[in-house]
Design a protein around this motif. Structure first.
Motif, mmCIF file in Angstrom:
data_model
loop_
_atom_site.group_PDB
_atom_site.id
_atom_site.type_symbol
_atom_site.label_atom_id
_atom_site.label_comp_id
_atom_site.label_asym_id
_atom_site.label_seq_id
_atom_site.Cartn_x
_atom_site.Cartn_y
_atom_site.Cartn_z
ATOM 1 N N ARG A 182 0.841 -1.201 -0.057
ATOM 2 C CA ARG A 182 0.130 0.011 0.186
ATOM 3 C C ARG A 182 0.897 1.297 0.135
ATOM 4 N N ARG A 220 2.505 1.675 -3.555
ATOM 5 C CA ARG A 220 1.745 2.306 -4.608
ATOM 6 C C ARG A 220 1.323 3.474 -4.369
ATOM 7 N N LYS A 240 -3.025 7.517 -10.141
ATOM 8 C CA LYS A 240 -3.262 6.608 -8.913
ATOM 9 C C LYS A 240 -3.978 5.185 -9.617
ATOM 10 N N GLY A 241 -4.537 5.186 -10.747
ATOM 11 C CA GLY A 241 -4.755 4.142 -11.396
ATOM 12 C C GLY A 241 -3.737 3.350 -12.182
ATOM 13 N N LYS A 243 -1.870 1.618 -9.164
ATOM 14 C CA LYS A 243 -2.705 0.474 -8.579
ATOM 15 C C LYS A 243 -2.534 -0.674 -9.537
ATOM 16 N N ARG A 244 -2.213 -0.554 -10.806
ATOM 17 C CA ARG A 244 -1.930 -1.609 -11.796
ATOM 18 C C ARG A 244 -0.761 -2.145 -11.704
#
Length: 113
Positions: free
Chosen positions: A7, A10, A18-19, A22-23
């Motif tokens: 966490r 990221r 942020k996307g 996250k990936r």
């Protein structure tokens, strides 16, 4: 370097959305890394060999950078020195990595923080 969780990794990225953060592929062996021996956490994305990531402590916060490998001139065997670990490598042991500049940096040309 102190132990860090997925966490935190990221959330540390400064040059991707942020996307995208996250990936991205985070190492699955974080619990067995030799944290006391590390100055930074760096890894290559095994599903996309041209991508790599670096997370380092800057003061009391983490700063993560998404990197891309520049195309190389295959066939040129020479020794190169890594500017991060200051170790000489032969062949393709060292690659030029580039990073998108984070938004706060685009106008000032300075690293955020």
């Amino acid at each position: 370097m102190r132990p860090i969780a997925e966490r935190e990794i990221r959330a540390s990225f400064v040059n991707c959305t942020k996307g995208e953060a996250k990936r991205l592929a985070v190492p699955r062996d974080l619990d067995v890394r030799p944290w006391d021996d590390l100055d930074f956490l760096g890894w290559q994305d095994l599903s996309s060999p041209g991508r790599a990531y670096l997370v380092a402590e800057q003061g009391d916060r983490l700063v993560g950078v998404a990197l891309r490998r520049a195309t190389s001139n295959a066939g040129h065997v020479r020794r190169s020195m890594c500017s991060l670990c200051l170790t000489t490598h032969t062949g393709d042991g060292v690659s030029l990595m580039t990073a998108r500049c984070p938004w706060p940096c685009k106008s000032s040309r300075r690293w955020p923080g």
